[in-house]
Design a protein around this motif. Structure first.
Motif, mmCIF file in Angstrom:
data_model
loop_
_atom_site.group_PDB
_atom_site.id
_atom_site.type_symbol
_atom_site.label_atom_id
_atom_site.label_comp_id
_atom_site.label_asym_id
_atom_site.label_seq_id
_atom_site.Cartn_x
_atom_site.Cartn_y
_atom_site.Cartn_z
ATOM 1 N N SER A 87 -13.872 8.214 6.889
ATOM 2 C CA SER A 87 -13.410 7.400 8.012
ATOM 3 C C SER A 87 -13.220 8.295 9.226
ATOM 4 N N THR A 88 -12.869 7.676 10.344
ATOM 5 C CA THR A 88 -12.570 8.463 11.541
ATOM 6 C C THR A 88 -11.155 9.033 11.483
ATOM 7 N N ASP B 296 1.747 -7.893 7.430
ATOM 8 C CA ASP B 296 1.893 -7.283 8.761
ATOM 9 C C ASP B 296 1.912 -5.760 8.694
ATOM 10 N N GLN B 297 2.668 -5.195 7.750
ATOM 11 C CA GLN B 297 2.729 -3.736 7.636
ATOM 12 C C GLN B 297 1.398 -3.166 7.146
ATOM 13 N N ILE B 298 0.764 -3.858 6.190
ATOM 14 C CA ILE B 298 -0.526 -3.377 5.701
ATOM 15 C C ILE B 298 -1.556 -3.413 6.823
ATOM 16 N N LYS B 299 -1.567 -4.480 7.623
ATOM 17 C CA LYS B 299 -2.508 -4.575 8.736
ATOM 18 C C LYS B 299 -2.272 -3.465 9.757
ATOM 19 N N ALA B 300 -1.017 -3.225 10.116
ATOM 20 C CA ALA B 300 -0.704 -2.178 11.099
ATOM 21 C C ALA B 300 -1.179 -0.812 10.590
ATOM 22 N N VAL C 60 0.873 -1.171 0.000
ATOM 23 C CA VAL C 60 0.000 0.000 0.000
ATOM 24 C C VAL C 60 0.907 1.217 0.000
ATOM 25 N N ASP C 61 0.664 2.120 -0.941
ATOM 26 C CA ASP C 61 1.369 3.399 -0.993
ATOM 27 C C ASP C 61 0.333 4.457 -0.650
ATOM 28 N N ASP C 62 0.376 4.943 0.572
ATOM 29 C CA ASP C 62 -0.585 5.926 1.059
ATOM 30 C C ASP C 62 0.071 7.297 1.034
ATOM 31 N N TRP C 63 -0.126 7.998 -0.080
ATOM 32 C CA TRP C 63 0.431 9.342 -0.255
ATOM 33 C C TRP C 63 1.940 9.345 -0.025
ATOM 34 N N GLU D 152 -5.748 3.535 10.006
ATOM 35 C CA GLU D 152 -6.143 4.480 8.973
ATOM 36 C C GLU D 152 -7.152 3.973 7.945
ATOM 37 N N PHE D 153 -7.474 2.680 7.975
ATOM 38 C CA PHE D 153 -8.344 2.165 6.914
ATOM 39 C C PHE D 153 -9.492 1.364 7.533
ATOM 40 N N ILE D 154 -9.343 0.068 7.680
ATOM 41 C CA ILE D 154 -10.409 -0.747 8.265
ATOM 42 C C ILE D 154 -10.655 -0.340 9.719
ATOM 43 N N GLY D 155 -9.598 -0.167 10.478
ATOM 44 C CA GLY D 155 -9.730 0.218 11.886
ATOM 45 C C GLY D 155 -10.317 1.599 12.091
ATOM 46 N N ALA D 156 -10.304 2.414 11.049
ATOM 47 C CA ALA D 156 -10.887 3.758 11.109
ATOM 48 C C ALA D 156 -12.307 3.766 10.535
ATOM 49 N N ASN D 157 -12.899 2.572 10.404
ATOM 50 C CA ASN D 157 -14.268 2.436 9.884
ATOM 51 C C ASN D 157 -14.437 3.104 8.526
ATOM 52 N N GLY D 158 -13.433 2.957 7.673
ATOM 53 C CA GLY D 158 -13.461 3.605 6.370
ATOM 54 C C GLY D 158 -14.472 3.009 5.410
ATOM 55 N N THR D 159 -15.049 3.886 4.606
ATOM 56 C CA THR D 159 -15.929 3.468 3.511
ATOM 57 C C THR D 159 -15.599 4.305 2.279
#
Length: 109
Positions: free
Chosen positions: A83-84, A46-50, A35-38, A55-62
């Motif tokens: 997201s949050t 492991d890095q993608i999950k962290a 994932v390249d986020d900006w 910032e993504f799933i854990g932030a309730n993103g849609t």
């Protein structure tokens, strides 16, 4: 070319994100996926999950998809991200290999 439907595996990935399905989100990537986020790059599960936990799933993103196009093998989705953690129009470029995502690049939409 602008398309009416989102090609697989990106369509299933976006559905997983919008239902906050972390296992399906993580399983969408190849083993060495990134994932390249900006400009910040996260490689491997492991890095993608962290990253995603904050910032993504854990932030309730849609993501509400507004545009889809495919060019030179890259699937580009532009949409409204909520997201949050962050909100706003963003562009997501997906490089795929078979039924997996090798790289997702997020940038200004």
């Amino acid at each position: 070319m602008t398309e009416q439907t989102i090609p697989e595996p990106v369509a299933a990935f976006i559905e997983a994100v919008n239902r906050h399905d972390e296992p399906a989100f993580l399983d969408a990537f190849t083993e060495g996926g990134a994932v390249d986020d900006w400009g910040r790059v996260f490689t491997g599960r492991d890095q993608i999950k962290a990253w995603s936990d904050n910032e993504f799933i854990g932030a309730n993103g849609t993501l509400t998809v507004e545009e889809v196009r495919t060019e030179n093998g890259t699937i580009t989705v532009v949409g409204d991200w909520r997201s949050t953690h962050a909100n706003g129009r963003s562009k997501f470029d997906f490089d795929v290999e078979g039924d997996k995502i090798t790289r997702m690049t997020i940038r200004e939409g």
